[in-house]
Scaffold this active site. Structure first.
Site, PDB file in Angstrom:
ATOM      1  N   ASP A  56      12.800 -17.693 -20.051  1.00 31.12           N
ATOM      2  CA  ASP A  56      12.409 -18.516 -18.913  1.00 31.12           C
ATOM      3  C   ASP A  56      10.941 -18.357 -18.520  1.00 31.12           C
ATOM      4  O   ASP A  56      10.451 -19.096 -17.657  1.00 31.12           O
ATOM      5  CB  ASP A  56      13.247 -18.136 -17.675  1.00 31.12           C
ATOM      6  CG  ASP A  56      14.739 -18.334 -17.899  1.00 31.12           C
ATOM      7  OD1 ASP A  56      15.100 -19.278 -18.626  1.00 31.12           O
ATOM      8  OD2 ASP A  56      15.525 -17.548 -17.344  1.00 31.12           O
ATOM      9  N   HIS A 106      15.557  -8.545 -19.308  1.00 27.67           N
ATOM     10  CA  HIS A 106      16.768  -9.190 -19.854  1.00 27.67           C
ATOM     11  C   HIS A 106      17.868  -8.153 -19.970  1.00 27.67           C
ATOM     12  O   HIS A 106      17.596  -6.964 -20.184  1.00 27.67           O
ATOM     13  CB  HIS A 106      16.477  -9.782 -21.244  1.00 27.67           C
ATOM     14  CG  HIS A 106      17.553 -10.701 -21.728  1.00 27.67           C
ATOM     15  ND1 HIS A 106      18.677 -10.245 -22.382  1.00 27.67           N
ATOM     16  CD2 HIS A 106      17.685 -12.035 -21.627  1.00 27.67           C
ATOM     17  CE1 HIS A 106      19.449 -11.276 -22.672  1.00 27.67           C
ATOM     18  NE2 HIS A 106      18.870 -12.379 -22.219  1.00 27.67           N
ATOM     19  N   HIS A 160      21.500 -16.216 -13.669  1.00 24.02           N
ATOM     20  CA  HIS A 160      21.739 -16.660 -15.052  1.00 24.02           C
ATOM     21  C   HIS A 160      20.839 -17.877 -15.304  1.00 24.02           C
ATOM     22  O   HIS A 160      19.622 -17.783 -15.199  1.00 24.02           O
ATOM     23  CB  HIS A 160      23.244 -16.936 -15.223  1.00 24.02           C
ATOM     24  CG  HIS A 160      23.704 -17.179 -16.631  1.00 24.02           C
ATOM     25  ND1 HIS A 160      22.980 -16.837 -17.734  1.00 24.02           N
ATOM     26  CD2 HIS A 160      24.850 -17.741 -17.113  1.00 24.02           C
ATOM     27  CE1 HIS A 160      23.634 -17.169 -18.838  1.00 24.02           C
ATOM     28  NE2 HIS A 160      24.784 -17.723 -18.480  1.00 24.02           N
TER      29      HIS A 160
END
Ligand code: MLT
Length: 385
Positions: A323, A268, A227
């Site tokens: 990210d 994702h 996460h």
């Protein structure tokens, strides 16, 4: 209510033990994640919010409308009036072991803050936490890094400007860092109701635990490498690539996959296109650090990794997520230690989770709140042995 909520899910045994993936379990009024378009907050696509005042976006999540000028001014004045966390909390932080991960410090800090300052009123505690989290996180950076004592807040500054002031990163120009963190903060605030940290925070709050306890649990969820801590691992991955030359990057990606490794920052659970939060950050990078070698590597990965990952039919989303480039930007703007990246994510996500908890506890079901979470598990293999 949208059609989406009317789609009834027919649960069969194949859906069990899949992490509730895709199961509708409730409604979320702060944000929505569309697989193609990405996240929107209260109906506003994230692209429209990325350059707004972070306080305006926090207000949007709390109040479900963008503030008019006078509303924004009074929200900022309210946050300013709350500034200054209990000094006992800072004293307790000083005693924490430096070996502890910054997320363990954040979790501890939230427990300390709750013990020292909770009111038990979800709305009040949400506002206090939004006002105090920057000071808490800045103190974690300074004390754990050994940069020196916490720097007292200057509440006349904006939330992020004040955070950068309290960080006092040695030898760093606050301009580009502030520019980056304002956007970073807005982009990471909220991502629907079902991401692990948000879901955990709401589940804990559903047992009538206070806001600090619920946020502590939420941040424990965020700390996992699958996460929030993925942003730390992403920078380490970009560093390992070691080149921004497309051919070399492609060779690295192929070898990593052949060795069974992971391409960090891509894919994702929900999204099926490039995450707009990544798209926005690539744009910020062109402004603040266009020639930075790690940023250049991240840019090459943006095309090369997607090309290679598309060759694998099992990869449902070969595109960059939030990210993919955030760590390279933080590094270029002076925050070089990736161990701290997840606390920056947490600093921002606290706002969205707090807003969702307020909504579920205080407003949902005509103020009665959502009942205590109690999903069903099918008992199995329980014959006497
Ligand atoms: C995110 O911001 O992408 C997440 O919190 C992960 C998710 O949506 O599950």
């Amino acid at each position: 209510m949208s059609d989406e909520a009317d789609v009834l899910f027919s649960i069969t045994t194949k859906h069990l033990n899949t992490g509730l993936r895709g199961f509708p379990v409730g409604t979320c009024r702060t944000s929505r994640v569309d697989p193609q378009a990405g996240v929107s907050y209260v109906g506003y696509p994230i692209q429209r919010l990325a350059d707004l005042d972070p306080e305006a976006v926090a207000y949007l999540l709390l109040e479900r409308e963008l503030p008019a000028d006078d509303q924004l001014a009074s929200f900022k004045a309210d946050l300013k009036a709350r500034a200054g966390i209990d000094p006992k909390v800072l004293e307790l932080l000083r005693g924490l072991p430096r070996e502890g991960h910054p997320m363990e410090w954040l979790v501890s800090g939230l427990v300390f803050l709750g013990m020292a300052s909770k009111t038990g009123d979800y709305v009040e505690d949400a506002r206090n936490l939004i006002a105090w989290a920057p000071e808490l996180v800045a103190a974690i950076f300074r004390l754990r890094h050994g940069w020196g004592d916490p720097i007292p807040p200057k509440p006349d500054l904006g939330l992020i400007e004040n955070f950068v002031h309290m960080l006092g990163v040695p030898g760093v120009d606050p301009g580009p860092l502030t520019r980056l963190l304002r956007t970073f903060y807005v982009l990471h605030m909220d991502h629907g109701g079902g991401n692990l940290s948000t879901f955990t925070g709401k589940a804990v709050a559903s047992g009538a635990a206070d806001m600090y306890t619920a946020l502590t649990a939420a941040m424990c969820g965020l700390s996992g490498p699958l996460h929030g801590r993925a942003n730390q691992d992403c920078l380490d991955f970009v560093r390992k690539v070691g080149s921004s030359e497309p051919a070399e990057v492609e060779a690295f990606v192929r070898k990593t996959l052949a060795d069974g490794g992971k391409i960090y920052g891509f894919g994702h659970a929900v999204l099926r296109a490039e995450d707009p939060r990544a798209t926005i950050q690539y744009g910020v990078g062109e402004q603040v650090c266009p020639d930075d070698p790690l940023f250049r590597t991240a840019l090459t990965l943006r095309t090369v990794a997607v090309k290679v990952l598309k060759e694998f039919p099992k990869v449902s989303n070969p595109y960059p997520n939030v990210d993919a480039v955030s760590g390279s930007l933080l590094h270029a703007c002076g925050l070089a230690d990736s161990n701290y990246y997840t606390v920056l994510f947490g600093l921002s996500r606290i706002t969205g989770i707090a807003a969702q908890i307020v909504d579920e506890r205080v407003r949902a079901r005509n103020g009665r709140g959502v009942p205590i979470y109690r999903p069903k598990y099918i008992a199995q293999d329980q014959d006497p042995r």
